[in-house]
Design a protein around this motif. Structure first.
Motif, PDB file in Angstrom:
ATOM      1  N   ARG A 119      50.004  36.590  49.634  1.00  0.00           N
ATOM      2  CA  ARG A 119      49.365  36.939  48.364  1.00  0.00           C
ATOM      3  C   ARG A 119      49.590  35.864  47.305  1.00  0.00           C
ATOM      4  O   ARG A 119      48.762  35.686  46.415  1.00  0.00           O
ATOM      5  N   GLU A 120      50.711  35.177  47.401  1.00  0.00           N
ATOM      6  CA  GLU A 120      50.945  34.059  46.488  1.00  0.00           C
ATOM      7  C   GLU A 120      50.008  32.899  46.794  1.00  0.00           C
ATOM      8  O   GLU A 120      49.608  32.149  45.901  1.00  0.00           O
ATOM      9  N   MET A 121      49.637  32.746  48.065  1.00  0.00           N
ATOM     10  CA  MET A 121      48.760  31.654  48.477  1.00  0.00           C
ATOM     11  C   MET A 121      47.326  31.852  48.010  1.00  0.00           C
ATOM     12  O   MET A 121      46.610  30.888  47.763  1.00  0.00           O
ATOM     13  N   ASN A 122      46.888  33.115  47.888  1.00  0.00           N
ATOM     14  CA  ASN A 122      45.480  33.361  47.574  1.00  0.00           C
ATOM     15  C   ASN A 122      45.350  34.600  46.705  1.00  0.00           C
ATOM     16  O   ASN A 122      45.632  35.719  47.156  1.00  0.00           O
ATOM     17  N   GLU A 123      44.895  34.418  45.477  1.00  0.00           N
ATOM     18  CA  GLU A 123      44.777  35.538  44.528  1.00  0.00           C
ATOM     19  C   GLU A 123      43.718  36.545  44.965  1.00  0.00           C
ATOM     20  O   GLU A 123      43.872  37.749  44.738  1.00  0.00           O
ATOM     21  N   THR A 124      42.642  36.064  45.585  1.00  0.00           N
ATOM     22  CA  THR A 124      41.582  36.977  46.031  1.00  0.00           C
ATOM     23  C   THR A 124      42.105  37.890  47.134  1.00  0.00           C
ATOM     24  O   THR A 124      41.855  39.097  47.116  1.00  0.00           O
ATOM     25  N   LEU A 125      42.838  37.314  48.073  1.00  0.00           N
ATOM     26  CA  LEU A 125      43.444  38.121  49.130  1.00  0.00           C
ATOM     27  C   LEU A 125      44.377  39.164  48.514  1.00  0.00           C
ATOM     28  O   LEU A 125      44.343  40.345  48.906  1.00  0.00           O
ATOM     29  N   ALA A 126      45.183  38.742  47.550  1.00  0.00           N
ATOM     30  CA  ALA A 126      46.102  39.669  46.885  1.00  0.00           C
ATOM     31  C   ALA A 126      45.345  40.820  46.239  1.00  0.00           C
ATOM     32  O   ALA A 126      45.722  41.993  46.379  1.00  0.00           O
ATOM     33  N   SER A 127      44.243  40.502  45.559  1.00  0.00           N
ATOM     34  CA  SER A 127      43.454  41.533  44.871  1.00  0.00           C
ATOM     35  C   SER A 127      42.851  42.531  45.856  1.00  0.00           C
ATOM     36  O   SER A 127      42.894  43.745  45.629  1.00  0.00           O
ATOM     37  N   VAL A 128      42.305  42.025  46.961  1.00  0.00           N
ATOM     38  CA  VAL A 128      41.681  42.910  47.954  1.00  0.00           C
ATOM     39  C   VAL A 128      42.730  43.824  48.586  1.00  0.00           C
ATOM     40  O   VAL A 128      42.518  45.032  48.717  1.00  0.00           O
ATOM     41  N   GLU A 129      43.875  43.256  48.947  1.00  0.00           N
ATOM     42  CA  GLU A 129      44.928  44.068  49.573  1.00  0.00           C
ATOM     43  C   GLU A 129      45.479  45.100  48.590  1.00  0.00           C
ATOM     44  O   GLU A 129      45.782  46.234  48.983  1.00  0.00           O
ATOM     45  N   GLN A 130      45.590  44.728  47.330  1.00  0.00           N
ATOM     46  CA  GLN A 130      46.081  45.674  46.328  1.00  0.00           C
ATOM     47  C   GLN A 130      45.089  46.820  46.124  1.00  0.00           C
ATOM     48  O   GLN A 130      45.496  47.965  45.884  1.00  0.00           O
ATOM     49  N   LEU A 131      43.799  46.532  46.234  1.00  0.00           N
ATOM     50  CA  LEU A 131      42.791  47.596  46.159  1.00  0.00           C
ATOM     51  C   LEU A 131      42.935  48.564  47.335  1.00  0.00           C
ATOM     52  O   LEU A 131      42.828  49.785  47.167  1.00  0.00           O
ATOM     53  N   ILE A 132      43.167  48.023  48.524  1.00  0.00           N
ATOM     54  CA  ILE A 132      43.367  48.867  49.715  1.00  0.00           C
ATOM     55  C   ILE A 132      44.601  49.743  49.521  1.00  0.00           C
ATOM     56  O   ILE A 132      44.587  50.944  49.825  1.00  0.00           O
ATOM     57  N   GLU A 133      45.676  49.160  48.992  1.00  0.00           N
ATOM     58  CA  GLU A 133      46.912  49.913  48.773  1.00  0.00           C
ATOM     59  C   GLU A 133      46.722  50.980  47.697  1.00  0.00           C
ATOM     60  O   GLU A 133      47.253  52.088  47.813  1.00  0.00           O
TER      61      GLU A 133
END
Length: 199
Positions: A119-133
């Protein structure tokens, strides 16, 4: 069929100083995946046994399992590794169970660190995973409300909770795979296997 947690409760009400009653109810709650209750009962049993009592090792094993169920692997590791060392010294039959729990805790800790790294490597990935969570947490809260209202039983609650978590994990896996492909392998989850317990 006996309702084990209620049966244990009646025994606890009659004698709240007997640690085995709490240990038995912790096991019943683990089987129902009622992790918070299992944590409470395991801690109560450990307190009643006393910190250095070998008889508390089974309760420590249950406590570590409950903490893993609650997604608190660092705490689970600390409980399990201390209990494992005590079990080794005492040649306790709980040694193997605690060894497996230590490894499970280490795997969960590694997975959490990998999630943070990706998630530190990619903000978009972090955002998508946080939405799933966030969606998972909303669905789990709705499920808990159904249980509290008596619309579903403990077994159905545990099964549905497990299914929701598994579905969320699948979604995260698919998202990470898509990001891995798009980044030509730069954003990729590392896999680590723990075979030995360090001292």
């Amino acid at each position: 069929m006996v309702n084990r947690p209620r049966f244990c409760l009646s025994r606890i009400q009659k004698n709240s100083r007997e640690p085995t009653f709490f240990t038995n109810r912790a096991l019943a709650r683990i089987k129902q995946e009622s992790w918070a209750g299992a944590e409470h009962d395991a801690r109560a049993a450990i307190n009643l046994y006393g910190p250095k009592n070998v008889a508390s090792l089974k309760s420590c094993y249950y406590l570590a399992q409950a903490l893993l169920g609650l997604q608190r692997p660092q705490e689970a590791y600390e409980v399990a590794i201390d209990a494992y060392r005590a079990a080794l010294a005492a040649k306790s039959p709980q040694t193997e169970n605690l060894s497996r729990t230590v490894l499970r805790a280490k795997q969960q800790i590694w997975a959490q660190k990998e999630t943070a790294r990706l998630r530190e490597m990619n903000e978009t990935l972090a955002s998508v995973e946080q939405l799933i969570e966030a969606e998972l947490n909303r669905e789990l809260a709705e499920l808990q409300a159904k249980l509290d209202r008596g619309e579903i039983g403990q077994i159905g609650f545990a099964e549905d909770q497990r299914a929701l978590r598994e579905e969320a994990q699948k979604k995260i896996h698919h998202v990470r795979e898509a990001f891995r492909i798009a980044s030509n392998g730069e954003i990729q989850e590392r896999v680590r296997f723990h075979r030995y317990i360090p001292f």
